[in-house]
Design a protein around this motif. Structure first.
Motif, PDB file in Angstrom:
ATOM      1  N   GLU A 100      43.635 -13.160  21.550  1.00 35.33           N
ATOM      2  CA  GLU A 100      44.263 -13.010  20.233  1.00 35.33           C
ATOM      3  C   GLU A 100      45.749 -13.353  20.278  1.00 35.33           C
ATOM      4  O   GLU A 100      46.318 -13.778  19.262  1.00 35.33           O
ATOM      5  CB  GLU A 100      44.060 -11.576  19.738  1.00 35.33           C
ATOM      6  N   ARG A 101      46.370 -13.186  21.436  1.00 27.44           N
ATOM      7  CA  ARG A 101      47.794 -13.537  21.593  1.00 27.44           C
ATOM      8  C   ARG A 101      47.984 -15.024  21.884  1.00 27.44           C
ATOM      9  O   ARG A 101      49.107 -15.493  22.070  1.00 27.44           O
ATOM     10  CB  ARG A 101      48.407 -12.726  22.745  1.00 27.44           C
ATOM     11  N   ASP A 102      46.868 -15.767  21.949  1.00 25.65           N
ATOM     12  CA  ASP A 102      46.900 -17.207  22.245  1.00 25.65           C
ATOM     13  C   ASP A 102      47.516 -17.501  23.607  1.00 25.65           C
ATOM     14  O   ASP A 102      48.169 -18.536  23.800  1.00 25.65           O
ATOM     15  CB  ASP A 102      47.658 -17.983  21.156  1.00 25.65           C
ATOM     16  N   GLU A 103      47.310 -16.597  24.563  1.00 23.31           N
ATOM     17  CA  GLU A 103      47.781 -16.854  25.920  1.00 23.31           C
ATOM     18  C   GLU A 103      46.731 -17.658  26.681  1.00 23.31           C
ATOM     19  O   GLU A 103      45.572 -17.252  26.774  1.00 23.31           O
ATOM     20  CB  GLU A 103      48.045 -15.539  26.663  1.00 23.31           C
ATOM     21  N   GLU A 104      47.150 -18.779  27.213  1.00 18.06           N
ATOM     22  CA  GLU A 104      46.234 -19.570  28.025  1.00 18.06           C
ATOM     23  C   GLU A 104      46.121 -18.921  29.404  1.00 18.06           C
ATOM     24  O   GLU A 104      47.119 -18.720  30.096  1.00 18.06           O
ATOM     25  CB  GLU A 104      46.736 -21.002  28.170  1.00 18.06           C
ATOM     26  N   VAL A 105      44.918 -18.600  29.794  1.00 19.97           N
ATOM     27  CA  VAL A 105      44.665 -17.987  31.104  1.00 19.97           C
ATOM     28  C   VAL A 105      43.683 -18.874  31.855  1.00 19.97           C
ATOM     29  O   VAL A 105      42.526 -19.009  31.445  1.00 19.97           O
ATOM     30  CB  VAL A 105      44.108 -16.557  30.965  1.00 19.97           C
ATOM     31  N   LEU A 122      36.437 -13.460  29.116  1.00 18.63           N
ATOM     32  CA  LEU A 122      37.306 -14.526  28.635  1.00 18.63           C
ATOM     33  C   LEU A 122      36.544 -15.844  28.519  1.00 18.63           C
ATOM     34  O   LEU A 122      36.703 -16.582  27.535  1.00 18.63           O
ATOM     35  CB  LEU A 122      38.500 -14.683  29.574  1.00 18.63           C
ATOM     36  N   THR A 123      35.702 -16.136  29.492  1.00 17.08           N
ATOM     37  CA  THR A 123      34.920 -17.370  29.412  1.00 17.08           C
ATOM     38  C   THR A 123      33.850 -17.277  28.334  1.00 17.08           C
ATOM     39  O   THR A 123      33.459 -18.297  27.757  1.00 17.08           O
ATOM     40  CB  THR A 123      34.281 -17.700  30.768  1.00 17.08           C
ATOM     41  N   ARG A 124      33.373 -16.086  28.049  1.00 12.52           N
ATOM     42  CA  ARG A 124      32.437 -15.934  26.927  1.00 12.52           C
ATOM     43  C   ARG A 124      33.126 -16.267  25.609  1.00 12.52           C
ATOM     44  O   ARG A 124      32.530 -16.882  24.714  1.00 12.52           O
ATOM     45  CB  ARG A 124      31.887 -14.510  26.887  1.00 12.52           C
TER      46      ARG A 124
END
Length: 298
Positions: A100-105, A122-124
């Motif tokens: 939701e914070r649009d952080e690319e991980v 996260l991958t889901r």
């Protein structure tokens, strides 16, 4: 997440104030978070700018107690978050929060099963898959067993040794990949910047083992104690000097000095590197917890 909250911090001092009890309860298991946070707090006090990317996390229950923690302060790409143990639902909620914070991980490191649950969720959400880059194991020294002595002695590295220390730091990660059977460059760790290496040298936390001629043949480092625990690393011997007992004797002497100062000693090993695991076990290091470095492939 019934009864749990995710609290994010951008100030390392505020995070330490909130998470103090949690971190002190397991200072060995929390060594990465505590040492790195204290280092950044010290740099901040010295006027060194902090990345606006950095954050810390405390998972707080209904009573206000911290029951999990993490941080994203890694200075090298892909800037993986580092997660300590937390309730399963908190690991899943963190994946949603960063999404939701649009952080690319693209990677995550830390305690199992927390990192696995986080990466799976996260991958889901985003697609792709998570795969293990490294299986790490944290060890703590019990009673030190001294290795067979070798020629030479331990000496503190100085600012005059910056160039050699920088070269060996750079070589350390690539050589570690090869020793673990991975392609060189698989691990994404970068050597500290020169200013940071100078700070470590000035603090006297880097040592050479020198042979009988005074030539440096090995490098061992250690963090300053944090909550009474000092972490040893890096431990690096150039290929031409390996198999001579330099590493065993250097790590043993550094560990002895740390224990003599009244601190506990720990270190990480790559589970795929049988040589280092065998060396540390022989010195008296015992496994504490398994961790993993995961990469997310899209």
């Amino acid at each position: 997440m019934a009864g749990l909250r995710l609290r994010f911090f951008t100030d390392p001092g505020e995070f330490l104030a909130v998470a103090d009890d949690y971190l002190r309860a397991d200072p060995v298991g929390c060594t990465i978070v505590t040492t790195h946070t204290h280092r950044l707090l010290s740099q901040r006090s010295a006027g060194i700018p902090q990345s606006d990317r950095d954050w810390w996390l405390a998972v707080v229950d209904d009573s206000g107690a911290v029951v999990g923690a993490g941080m994203r302060t890694t200075p090298y790409a892909p800037y993986p978050p580092y997660l300590l143990p937390m309730p399963d639902e908190a690991a899943v909620a963190l994946a949603h929060a960063l999404h939701e914070r649009d952080e690319e991980v693209l990677a995550v490191n830390g305690a199992l099963p927390t990192v696995d649950l986080f990466a799976t969720e996260l991958t889901r959400l985003l697609g792709g898959r998570a795969q293990v880059a490294q299986h790490m194991r944290l060890h703590e020294l019990g009673e030190l067993t001294c290795p067979p002595p070798v020629p030479g002695r331990l000496v503190v590295a100085t600012e005059d040794d910056l160039e050699l220390v920088a070269r060996w730091y750079t070589a350390f990660t690539g050589d570690a990949d090869e020793q673990a059977g991975r392609q060189r460059g698989t691990s994404t760790h970068d050597a500290p910047e020169r200013d940071e290496l100078l700070r470590r040298l000035r603090a006297g936390r880097l040592w050479f083992w020198v042979d009988e001629t005074g030539q440096p043949v090995h490098l061992t480092g250690a963090n300053p104690p944090s909550f009474g625990v000092a972490r040893v690393g890096p431990v690096y011997t150039p290929p031409s000097q390996r198999g001579r007992g330099w590493a065993s004797n250097a790590v043993a002497e550094v560990s002895r000095q740390i224990q003599a100062e009244g601190a506990r000693v720990c270190l990480f090993t790559d589970q795929a590197n049988p040589t280092s695991n065998k060396i540390y076990a022989a010195l008296g290091y015992r496994p504490v917890v398994d961790m993993a470095n995961l990469v997310i492939v899209r």
